[in-house]
Enzyme design. Sequence first.
Site, short mmCIF file in Angstrom:
data_model
loop_
_atom_site.label_atom_id
_atom_site.label_comp_id
_atom_site.label_asym_id
_atom_site.label_seq_id
_atom_site.Cartn_x
_atom_site.Cartn_y
_atom_site.Cartn_z
N THR A 48 37.51 38.25 36.89
CA THR A 48 36.36 37.73 37.69
C THR A 48 35.28 37.08 37.03
O THR A 48 34.90 36.21 37.74
CB THR A 48 35.92 39.04 38.65
OG1 THR A 48 37.13 39.85 39.15
CG2 THR A 48 35.22 38.65 39.90
N TYR A 136 44.53 47.11 30.29
CA TYR A 136 44.22 46.46 31.77
C TYR A 136 45.73 45.67 31.81
O TYR A 136 46.19 45.01 31.15
CB TYR A 136 43.35 45.17 31.66
CG TYR A 136 43.18 44.45 32.82
CD1 TYR A 136 43.86 44.85 34.15
CD2 TYR A 136 42.59 43.29 33.03
CE1 TYR A 136 43.66 44.20 35.21
CE2 TYR A 136 42.26 42.56 33.97
CZ TYR A 136 42.92 42.75 35.12
OH TYR A 136 42.36 42.21 36.23
N ARG A 141 49.62 38.37 36.68
CA ARG A 141 48.95 37.29 36.02
C ARG A 141 49.40 37.11 34.60
O ARG A 141 49.36 35.95 34.06
CB ARG A 141 47.28 37.65 35.81
CG ARG A 141 46.59 37.41 37.08
CD ARG A 141 44.87 37.55 36.79
NE ARG A 141 44.11 37.29 38.02
CZ ARG A 141 43.53 36.06 38.22
NH1 ARG A 141 44.09 35.00 37.42
NH2 ARG A 141 42.83 35.79 39.09
#
Length: 295
Positions: A48, A136, A141
């Site tokens: 982000t 993560y 993605r």
Amino acid sequence: MKHTIFTGAATAIITPLTEDGVDYNAFSDLIEWQIAEGIDAIVVAGTTGEGSTLTDEEHRQVLKFAAEQVRGRVPVVAGTGSNDTAYAIDLTKAACEVGCDAMLLVTPYYNKATQKGLVTSFKAIADASTKPCILYNIPGRTGCNLLTPALSELADHDRIVGVKEASGNISQIAEEAAVCGDRLDIYSGNDDQIVPILSLGGAGVISVLSNLLPRETSLMCHKYMEGDVKGAREMQLKYLPLINALFSEVNPIPVKAAMAHMGFGKNYVRLPLTPMEEAHEAKLVEEMRKVGIRV
């Protein structure tokens, strides 16, 4: 049980940008507002935060600026993962040196390591870190899914303390919770799955939604953890249309638009990202207004 970095909501904070670089005035204002609103932690230069298109110098400066701005009031988690393990180690060392409290390490993207490669790479980064690390997992993605056996092996490392789970696969996350137990904190990486993951013993969320609604996103988590399951569920469902609007285009395009409407920097993203389509932006603004956000 290992040290928990935070419980509740951590904002995967945007990096306000202009054509000339990072807008540190807007970034400072945003950090201060997040803390004033009661956010539990801040994650800097992740997906982000457009970490993938920050220059190396910008990336390091953003981490340093955030750590100095926060001044220990909440944990600062630095996005230092990469598909180049050597670079991730270098960036992790730098983040430790400037005072970040923990690292967020994404699975290697594009080169798609094997499970053995993931374990070896993450251990090497964690060995080089002086601070705890959150892994993560976001296969949508990266093209790479960190599976439970590998995650369990990594959970034995002293400095690997958590995982941000954005696989979207609740069955996989349940298996992770069952196998890893108290060795690993699980954080939701999807805002539409905060309460479901809390129900599996999750410690909270690393959130896009909380850029807009830090107090409310934190409250949703703490309601659940304090036994108000009904209240937490109601909040999850209340904000679902806004969450869907925030992901109507690839993150962080919509949240950048939303934060610009709220006065936190320009609606500017770096190529290959482009500004939000008008129809999607109109729907996003509509959903923001429905939950009481002034735009």
